[in-house]
Design an enzyme around this catalytic site. Sequence first.
Site, short mmCIF file in Angstrom:
data_model
loop_
_atom_site.label_atom_id
_atom_site.label_comp_id
_atom_site.label_asym_id
_atom_site.label_seq_id
_atom_site.Cartn_x
_atom_site.Cartn_y
_atom_site.Cartn_z
N CYS A 102 -22.74 -12.81 -2.03
CA CYS A 102 -21.29 -12.69 -2.04
C CYS A 102 -20.84 -11.26 -1.74
O CYS A 102 -21.37 -10.30 -2.31
CB CYS A 102 -20.67 -13.12 -3.37
N LYS A 135 -41.67 -12.20 7.05
CA LYS A 135 -40.65 -12.04 8.09
C LYS A 135 -40.57 -13.27 8.96
O LYS A 135 -39.50 -13.73 9.32
CB LYS A 135 -41.01 -10.80 8.93
N ASN A 156 -18.48 -12.35 -7.73
CA ASN A 156 -19.88 -12.29 -7.32
C ASN A 156 -20.71 -12.31 -8.59
O ASN A 156 -20.40 -11.58 -9.53
CB ASN A 156 -20.12 -10.99 -6.53
N GLY A 157 -21.76 -13.14 -8.62
CA GLY A 157 -22.61 -13.18 -9.81
C GLY A 157 -22.65 -14.59 -10.38
O GLY A 157 -22.25 -15.55 -9.73
N TRP A 185 -22.21 -16.69 -1.11
CA TRP A 185 -23.55 -17.28 -1.13
C TRP A 185 -23.53 -18.21 -2.34
O TRP A 185 -23.44 -17.75 -3.48
CB TRP A 185 -24.60 -16.19 -1.29
N LYS A 244 -28.49 -11.10 2.02
CA LYS A 244 -29.14 -9.79 2.08
C LYS A 244 -29.41 -9.22 0.69
O LYS A 244 -30.45 -8.65 0.42
CB LYS A 244 -28.23 -8.84 2.88
N GLU A 296 -38.99 -16.21 7.03
CA GLU A 296 -37.60 -15.95 6.70
C GLU A 296 -36.66 -16.22 7.87
O GLU A 296 -35.59 -16.79 7.68
CB GLU A 296 -37.53 -14.47 6.30
N HIS A 326 -63.03 -17.50 0.38
CA HIS A 326 -62.88 -18.06 -0.97
C HIS A 326 -61.87 -19.21 -0.97
O HIS A 326 -61.41 -19.63 -2.03
CB HIS A 326 -62.45 -16.96 -1.95
N GLU A 368 -46.21 -9.00 4.66
CA GLU A 368 -44.90 -8.71 5.24
C GLU A 368 -44.71 -9.47 6.55
O GLU A 368 -43.64 -10.04 6.81
CB GLU A 368 -44.77 -7.19 5.45
N ARG A 393 -24.06 -10.37 3.14
CA ARG A 393 -24.33 -10.61 1.72
C ARG A 393 -24.27 -12.11 1.36
O ARG A 393 -24.70 -12.50 0.27
CB ARG A 393 -23.31 -9.86 0.86
O1 M6R Z 1 -32.42 -4.94 -1.56
P1 M6R Z 1 -33.85 -5.11 -1.98
O2 M6R Z 1 -34.79 -4.22 -1.22
O3 M6R Z 1 -34.05 -5.01 -3.46
O4 M6R Z 1 -34.22 -6.60 -1.58
C1 M6R Z 1 -35.44 -7.16 -1.95
C2 M6R Z 1 -35.69 -8.45 -1.22
O5 M6R Z 1 -34.70 -9.40 -1.53
C3 M6R Z 1 -35.71 -8.25 0.30
O6 M6R Z 1 -36.66 -7.31 0.68
C4 M6R Z 1 -36.02 -9.58 1.02
O7 M6R Z 1 -37.31 -10.01 0.71
C5 M6R Z 1 -35.81 -9.41 2.51
N1 M6R Z 1 -34.84 -10.37 2.98
C6 M6R Z 1 -37.06 -9.55 3.31
O8 M6R Z 1 -36.84 -9.34 4.67
#
Ligand code: M6R
Length: 617
Positions: free
Chosen positions: A2, A490, A102-103, A76, A612, A493, A509, A486, A27
Site C-alpha cells: 500500500c 528472481k 496501510n498495515g 496491496w 515492493k 518472482e 544428497h 538469488e 508498493r
Molecule cells: O525492502 P527489503 O530489502 O527489506 O525487502 C526484502 C524482500 O521483501 C525483498 O528483497 C524481496 O525478496 C524482493 N522482491 C526480491 O526481489
Amino acid sequence: MCGIVGYVGPRESQDILVAGLARLEYRGYDSAGIAVIDENGSLGMRKRAGKLARLREALETDPIGRGTTGIGHTRWATHGGPTDENAHPHLADDGRLAVIHNGIIENFAELKRELVAEGVEFLSETDTEVAAALIARAYRANDGDLVAAFRAVVHRLEGAFTLLATHEDHPGLVVGARRNSPLVIGLGEGENFLGSDVAAFVEHTRHALAIGQDEIVAITPDSVTVTDFDGNPAEPQPFEVSWDASAADKGGWSSFMAKEVSEEPEAVANTVRGRIHDGQIVIPELEGLDDLFTGIDRIVILACGTAYYSGLVGKYAIERWARIPTDVELAHEFRYRDPIVDASTLVVSISQSGETMDTLMAVKEAARLGAKTLSICNTQGATIPRESDAIVYTHAGPEVAVASTKAFVAQITALYLLALHVGRVRGSLDAASAADSIEQLEELPEKIQWILDNEQERTEQLAHWMADTRSVLFLGRHVGYPIALEGALKLKEISYIHAEGFAAGELKHGPIALIEPGQPVFVVVPSPRGAATMHAKVISNIEEIRARGARVIAIAEQGDSAVMPSADEVLRIPLASPLFEPILAVVPLHIFAMGLATAKGLDVDQPRNLAKSVTVE
Ligand code: M6R
C-alpha cells in the site's frame, strides 16, 4: 504494501495525488483511489480495482470537482480481495470523512462486532473501514475535532497502521497516524505533503520530516504538527532527500527493472564513494561508534528475501576480515523462536526499503533482548534505521521495480565495507588484505559494466530461447551458493517459473534426482585461480549433472577454459578474487530473469501477488 499520499496547499490536489500514486504504485497495485474536498466543500471520492490506469480512466469519465485537499491510496490487498468496494479510501460519517490505511489492524473483527452492534453498516471486507467508522464515532464524540478523534482511536487499534483522513468540515487539513508502518512529511512552501515514502512528493520538495513511532501528524498548507498518541508534542527528524524525481523515472528504459540493472555499477560505486580515506575504509556514519564492534563476540544478520541472500554473502566477508562468528537468519524466523542474543551480540539488519515488517519486528526484539543493532538500508527516513543504534546507508538510489537488483549489489558492497571497517577496528585485518580488498571493491563498478556491455545481449537471447522452460535450477558453492538462491528467487518472482537454488555440494544428497534430460541448470563456477579446489569440485558437479542429461549454463570467469567442455553455454564475468565474484556473478542472473519474463510478455516491474515493500507480517 500500500502506498499512501496526502496533500494540502493551493494546487489542484487530484493531479498531485495521482502523480504521487504513480510513484508509489510499486508498493501495491491491486486497486487505487483518491478522495478530494472540492471547491464547494464536498468530499468527492473515486476508487477502482486494478492498476492506477483504471482509476485514471474513472477520473476522466467521471471527474471529481476541483479541490486543494486530498488523500490517495494504492493497495496491496490483505483483508478482502482486490475489488472496487475493498479499494481505499473508505468513507464514514455519512460520506463526509475519508480514510486510507496501510498495515493490518489485528483486532478489527472484535472492533467490527462492537460497531455492528451499534448499527454501523459496512460496505467492504476491510479492516480499514472499521478504523474509518471508529474515527467517525470519535469525531462526533470530540465535537468535530479530527486530531482528537485520531487520539481516541489509535489506542484501540492493535497491529500495524498508517492511517490518513480528511473530513469535509475541515478543508485544508489532513491528519495521519503511524504505528509500525511508514509515513513521512514533505515540506513545501504554502503546501505540505504526506507519503508512505518520499517518492510520493519528491517532484515537489526534497525537504522532509520523518515521523516517529506512535505519532499523530496534522498538516495544513502552512503548518505541520506532530504529537505522540497522547497529544504531547513530538520532534520529527528533518532530512533532505538525496535524489531528485528524475532518479525515480524510467528515463527511456522499457522497465524500471531494466533501468535498475543498468544502474548496478553506479549503485556499487555510490555505496563505496566517500568511504575510503588514505587507503582505509572509514564509514562516516560509524564514527565514534567503535564500541558497537569491540565488545561483541557474535554478529547476527537479519533480513528477508533478496536482502537475506546479501546477508549470506556478507557472512563470508565478516568472518574472513573481522573474524567474528556470524549467523544469518530470516527475520521472521528469528523473532518467534526465543532467540539467544544479548549485549555481546551485534544484530545487523538489511533492508532496501527499511520498512519490511518482519525485519523491523526482529530488530525490535533483538534490541529488547539487549543486543546492539545496526541497519543497512537504502531508504532515508525509513523506520528500521530509526530503530537501530547505527546505520550504514547503501546509496543505490530509489529502487522501484519489485524485483530487487541494484539494491542487492549495493547491500553486499555495504556489508563488505562494514566487514573491512570492523576488521580494522578490531585489529583482525592485516594491511595487505585491507589494501587488496579496497582495490577490488573500487574495481567492481567497471567490471559490472563490462558484463552489461559484453554479456547482456547474449544472456537476453538465451532467456528468449528458454521462454517455454518450466523449471530452472541454480547451483553454487561458498559465496556462489547465495547467488544461486538469488538467481532462483528472481526467476520465480518475475517469470513465474519454478526455480530452485542449491548448494552444489548438496546435490548428491537429494536434489540430483530432479535432473532429467534437458533440465536447465545455471552453475556459478568459482575462480580456478583463487579457489582451485572449489573450482575442481564444481566442475565435477557439472559433470555429474551433465551425465544425467542436464543442460548446463555456467557463469565463469574470463579465461576459465576448464569449464568449456563441460558446459553447454558459458556466460563470462571479469576476473576477481573469490570473495568479490558474487557481485559479478549475480548480474547475468538478474539479466536472465528479466529477459525471460520479458520474453513471456510479463510485467517485470509489477509481478503478480507481490509488492515492493512488505509492511505486514
Ligand atoms: O525492502 P527489503 O530489502 O527489506 O525487502 C526484502 C524482500 O521483501 C525483498 O528483497 C524481496 O525478496 C524482493 N522482491 C526480491 O526481489
